[in-house]
Design a protein around this motif. Structure first.
Motif, PDB file in Angstrom:
ATOM      1  N   TYR A 209       9.080  -5.386  -2.755  1.00 14.09           N
ATOM      2  CA  TYR A 209       7.702  -5.796  -3.025  1.00 14.09           C
ATOM      3  C   TYR A 209       7.467  -6.255  -4.467  1.00 14.09           C
ATOM      4  N   GLN A 220      -1.209   6.729  -7.475  1.00 13.68           N
ATOM      5  CA  GLN A 220      -1.179   8.188  -7.472  1.00 13.68           C
ATOM      6  C   GLN A 220       0.231   8.697  -7.760  1.00 13.68           C
ATOM      7  N   TYR A 222       3.490  10.828  -7.049  1.00 16.74           N
ATOM      8  CA  TYR A 222       4.247  11.172  -5.842  1.00 16.74           C
ATOM      9  C   TYR A 222       5.339  12.138  -6.261  1.00 16.74           C
ATOM     10  N   THR A 228       2.855   6.292  -5.969  1.00 21.35           N
ATOM     11  CA  THR A 228       2.486   5.506  -4.799  1.00 21.35           C
ATOM     12  C   THR A 228       1.356   4.551  -5.190  1.00 21.35           C
ATOM     13  N   THR A 230      -1.632   1.873  -3.702  1.00 25.37           N
ATOM     14  CA  THR A 230      -2.444   1.381  -2.599  1.00 25.37           C
ATOM     15  C   THR A 230      -3.093   0.069  -3.006  1.00 25.37           C
ATOM     16  N   LYS A 234      -3.810  -4.187   3.445  1.00 24.99           N
ATOM     17  CA  LYS A 234      -2.864  -3.241   4.029  1.00 24.99           C
ATOM     18  C   LYS A 234      -1.427  -3.735   3.886  1.00 24.99           C
ATOM     19  N   THR A 235      -0.508  -2.775   3.753  1.00 26.08           N
ATOM     20  CA  THR A 235       0.917  -3.075   3.764  1.00 26.08           C
ATOM     21  C   THR A 235       1.564  -2.315   4.915  1.00 26.08           C
ATOM     22  N   GLU A 237       4.192  -0.589   5.005  1.00 27.45           N
ATOM     23  CA  GLU A 237       4.823   0.673   4.626  1.00 27.45           C
ATOM     24  C   GLU A 237       4.237   1.176   3.311  1.00 27.45           C
ATOM     25  N   LYS A 238       4.488   2.441   3.024  1.00 26.77           N
ATOM     26  CA  LYS A 238       4.004   3.033   1.777  1.00 26.77           C
ATOM     27  C   LYS A 238       4.698   2.366   0.591  1.00 26.77           C
ATOM     28  N   LEU A 239       3.916   1.978  -0.405  1.00 25.22           N
ATOM     29  CA  LEU A 239       4.477   1.351  -1.603  1.00 25.22           C
ATOM     30  C   LEU A 239       4.819   2.430  -2.622  1.00 25.22           C
ATOM     31  N   ILE A 240       6.093   2.520  -2.964  1.00 28.14           N
ATOM     32  CA  ILE A 240       6.564   3.573  -3.862  1.00 28.14           C
ATOM     33  C   ILE A 240       7.251   2.953  -5.073  1.00 28.14           C
TER      34      ILE A 240
END
Length: 256
Positions: A209, A220, A222, A228, A230, A234-235, A237-240
């Motif tokens: 990404y 936030q 993690y 993480t 947001t 919307k994506t 999967e979770k963006l890390i």
């Protein structure tokens, strides 16, 4: 920023490259050279770079032989295990001198030193134009691509970069995502897109990404010192953001 690495230890060159990409997303490593002979050939081809990281002792001699054979126009950060060459280094385009084993903090401090000179040269009428361009690039002033040509619904259209919320890579290809999660297939790879974008506006958070600053809704903590992210759209999967990039990412967020 385009950087040339002249270093005869492969592991050291790889570590340096990783540090640079982590601290300055969008950095392009123009090459990793191990010898004086290779370096002379490189500079004779007049392939421009913005900055050089250079070891002192190379496979076929001391790096100072490079300066005897060819003109090196880019500023140099010397990165070596030897402390006795500082005077000679600063006589040969040296802007900083880092002793091995180096840390990411050492590299960061060297880059900050280059950035510090930026404000000075910007105030000096006789400042070298080439060095100013380098310092602006390091400071993230690259304008970046304003649109991408994409094929959508049987037609080619110019997709404005300002509309794009993020780019992502999947098994089926690379896509740009805009408002309301509209997706457009890209002909460029994610690496190519990263080089074309303005570093101030977009950040590559991981291998899959690249996100736009304006699309971020929340960040936030993690577990394991990761973050993480947001987005406003919307994506899948979770963006890390990994812990190795977390500090750089937060610096990018706050550097406005």
């Amino acid at each position: 920023m385009k950087i040339l690495i002249i270093e005869d230890e492969v592991k050291t060159a790889s570590a340096l490259s990783r540090h640079l990409h982590a601290m300055r997303p969008g950095t392009i490593i123009a090459g990793a050279i191990q010898s004086v002979e290779e370096a002379v050939l490189w500079f004779n081809r007049k392939e421009p770079v913005d900055l050089v990281f250079m070891d002192i002792q190379l496979t076929d001699g001391a790096c100072f032989d490079i300066f005897k054979s060819v003109k090196v126009e880019a500023p140099v950060i010397f990165c070596t295990a030897y402390s006795e060459y500082t005077t000679q280094a600063f006589k040969n385009n040296g802007i900083d001198y880092i002793l091995k084993p180096f840390t990411q903090a050492d590299i960061e401090n060297a880059l900050l030193k280059v950035e510090h000179f930026s404000s000075f040269f910007q105030r000096t009428a006789q400042a070298d134009t080439r060095l100013l361009d380098l310092l602006k690039s390091i400071s993230g002033e690259k304008q970046g691509k304003t649109s991408f040509l994409v094929f959508h619904q049987h037609s080619y259209i110019n997709l404005s970069t300002s509309e794009i919320k993020y780019f992502y890579k999947s098994l089926t290809g690379v896509f740009a995502v805009t408002d309301e999660s509209h997706e457009y297939p890209m002909k460029e790879s994610l690496d190519e897109i990263q080089r074309l974008l303005a570093p101030r506006d977009f950040y590559r958070i991981n291998r899959q990404y690249i996100i736009a600053f304006k699309s971020i809704q929340e960040v936030q903590h993690y577990f394991d010192r990761r973050l993480t992210v947001t987005l406003v759209v919307k994506t899948a999967e979770k963006l890390i953001v990994g812990r190795e990039k977390a500090t750089s990412f937060l610096h990018w967020l706050g550097d406005r």
